[in-house]
Design a protein around this motif. Structure first.
Motif, PDB file in Angstrom:
ATOM      1  N   ILE A 145      49.247  82.942  28.687  1.00 47.58           N
ATOM      2  CA  ILE A 145      47.361  82.888  28.540  1.00 47.58           C
ATOM      3  C   ILE A 145      47.051  82.683  30.266  1.00 47.58           C
ATOM      4  O   ILE A 145      46.326  82.796  30.927  1.00 47.58           O
ATOM      5  CB  ILE A 145      46.629  83.025  27.266  1.00 47.58           C
ATOM      6  CG1 ILE A 145      47.220  83.913  26.232  1.00 47.58           C
ATOM      7  CG2 ILE A 145      45.360  82.805  28.162  1.00 47.58           C
ATOM      8  CD1 ILE A 145      46.363  83.326  25.102  1.00 47.58           C
ATOM      9  N   ALA A 146      47.575  80.928  30.246  1.00 50.48           N
ATOM     10  CA  ALA A 146      47.051  80.313  30.901  1.00 50.48           C
ATOM     11  C   ALA A 146      47.379  80.653  32.591  1.00 50.48           C
ATOM     12  O   ALA A 146      46.130  80.759  33.316  1.00 50.48           O
ATOM     13  CB  ALA A 146      47.575  78.749  30.990  1.00 50.48           C
ATOM     14  N   LEU A 147      49.093  81.476  32.432  1.00 49.43           N
ATOM     15  CA  LEU A 147      49.235  82.155  33.570  1.00 49.43           C
ATOM     16  C   LEU A 147      48.684  83.510  34.521  1.00 49.43           C
ATOM     17  O   LEU A 147      48.522  83.194  35.359  1.00 49.43           O
ATOM     18  CB  LEU A 147      50.370  82.329  33.680  1.00 49.43           C
ATOM     19  CG  LEU A 147      51.740  80.987  33.976  1.00 49.43           C
ATOM     20  CD1 LEU A 147      53.266  81.276  33.465  1.00 49.43           C
ATOM     21  CD2 LEU A 147      51.408  80.277  35.380  1.00 49.43           C
ATOM     22  N   VAL A 148      48.350  84.503  32.912  1.00 51.29           N
ATOM     23  CA  VAL A 148      47.469  85.696  33.659  1.00 51.29           C
ATOM     24  C   VAL A 148      46.419  84.759  33.856  1.00 51.29           C
ATOM     25  O   VAL A 148      46.008  85.561  35.097  1.00 51.29           O
ATOM     26  CB  VAL A 148      47.314  86.236  32.197  1.00 51.29           C
ATOM     27  CG1 VAL A 148      46.387  87.275  32.263  1.00 51.29           C
ATOM     28  CG2 VAL A 148      48.797  86.810  31.946  1.00 51.29           C
ATOM     29  N   VAL A 149      45.819  84.051  33.614  1.00 48.53           N
ATOM     30  CA  VAL A 149      44.696  84.018  33.952  1.00 48.53           C
ATOM     31  C   VAL A 149      44.369  83.345  35.322  1.00 48.53           C
ATOM     32  O   VAL A 149      42.912  83.250  36.174  1.00 48.53           O
ATOM     33  CB  VAL A 149      43.574  83.140  32.630  1.00 48.53           C
ATOM     34  CG1 VAL A 149      42.052  82.319  32.892  1.00 48.53           C
ATOM     35  CG2 VAL A 149      42.979  83.850  31.432  1.00 48.53           C
ATOM     36  N   GLY A 150      45.215  82.537  35.865  1.00 51.82           N
ATOM     37  CA  GLY A 150      45.590  81.564  37.096  1.00 51.82           C
ATOM     38  C   GLY A 150      44.821  80.494  36.825  1.00 51.82           C
ATOM     39  O   GLY A 150      44.260  79.842  38.199  1.00 51.82           O
ATOM     40  N   LEU A 151      44.818  79.609  35.726  1.00 55.84           N
ATOM     41  CA  LEU A 151      44.535  78.496  35.661  1.00 55.84           C
ATOM     42  C   LEU A 151      46.231  77.371  36.715  1.00 55.84           C
ATOM     43  O   LEU A 151      47.050  77.712  36.954  1.00 55.84           O
ATOM     44  CB  LEU A 151      44.631  78.114  34.013  1.00 55.84           C
ATOM     45  CG  LEU A 151      43.754  78.870  33.453  1.00 55.84           C
ATOM     46  CD1 LEU A 151      43.395  78.061  32.246  1.00 55.84           C
ATOM     47  CD2 LEU A 151      42.144  78.698  33.845  1.00 55.84           C
ATOM     48  N   ASN A 152      44.906  76.499  37.150  1.00 54.82           N
ATOM     49  CA  ASN A 152      46.334  75.398  37.665  1.00 54.82           C
ATOM     50  C   ASN A 152      47.095  74.340  36.867  1.00 54.82           C
ATOM     51  O   ASN A 152      46.770  74.723  35.616  1.00 54.82           O
ATOM     52  CB  ASN A 152      45.215  74.045  39.006  1.00 54.82           C
ATOM     53  CG  ASN A 152      44.090  73.507  38.235  1.00 54.82           C
ATOM     54  OD1 ASN A 152      44.642  73.107  36.825  1.00 54.82           O
ATOM     55  ND2 ASN A 152      43.124  73.531  38.441  1.00 54.82           N
TER      56      ASN A 152
END
Length: 237
Positions: free
Chosen positions: A110-117
């Motif tokens: 989910i974090a990767l898809v959203v583009g979080l650092n």
């Protein structure tokens, strides 16, 4: 003056929580749960009075420090029903292990898809563990414990709100199914909700929360870094 603000913050938080609890017990509406309404009221009061979070937290931090002892207190119902838990030991540990792995992996993607650092990714990964342990895990894997606490609280509140709906739709009857789902999916907040269903539900939720925390420590600190590196090597060769 700072001491006065700290005292008012502590006593005010307790008063707001118990007021919300009275309303919740009277009207029995899921959206009136104190875990949801109390933070919203506190935020409103801080904005209205122009009080900084640091000033507020100087007193309210005492309540945060009580999270550890409160988590340990969940061992009491586990001890009282230990013989029952032994009968379902394999199913309990298998389901919680799978749930912990799914929680970590899903949070990562989910974090990767959203583009979080990277820092936000590592802060989100332990979101399905009770707050004190989640903050420690976050610190160990390079996240922000403060952000992790926010993610954990959000997960717990959403989980406790959605769980009764899922239980009704899925027609769950078993106390173990209700308790394990609430303890694994919504940790401390879910465990409190489980005790509203009954002592057995709360006992299974307590066990799920504790075991999930232990399993998540191992998965997050040993296996997750290897998994993260593997995925990143595929995505960024």
């Amino acid at each position: 003056m700072s001491i006065l603000i700290a005292v008012v913050s502590l006593l005010g938080t307790i008063a707001i929580f118990y007021t919300c609890k009275v309303f919740y017990q009277k009207f029995k509406k899921e959206w009136l749960t104190p875990m949801l309404i109390t933070p919203l009221v506190i935020i409103f009061v801080l904005l209205l009075t122009g009080t900084s979070y640091d000033s507020y937290n100087a007193g309210a931090n005492i309540l945060t420090n009580l999270l550890g002892p409160a988590t340990i207190a969940f061992a009491v119902p586990i001890y009282k029903n230990f013989s029952l838990l032994k009968q379902h030991a394999f199913e309990i540990f298998l389901s919680i292990a799978i749930g912990s792995a799914v929680a970590i992996i899903s949070s990562f993607f989910i974090a990767l898809v959203v583009g979080l650092n990277d820092k936000l990714v590592h802060s989100l990964v332990p979101r399905s563990v009770t707050t004190p342990i989640a903050m420690d895990i976050s610190n160990m894997i390079g996240g922000s414990p403060t952000l992790t606490a926010v993610f954990v609280m959000t997960t717990g509140i959403l989980g406790s709100l959605l769980a009764p709906i899922i239980i009704r739709i899925s027609h769950f009857r078993s106390p173990s199914a209700k308790g394990l789902m609430l303890g694994m999916g919504a940790h401390g907040t879910g465990t409190s909700k489980a005790f509203e269903f009954g002592e057995l539900e709360g006992t299974f939720a307590s066990l799920a929360m504790v075991v999930a925390a232990l399993i998540s420590i191992v998965l997050s600190t040993i296996f997750f870094p290897v998994f993260e590196q593997f995925v990143m090597n595929i995505l960024l060769p």
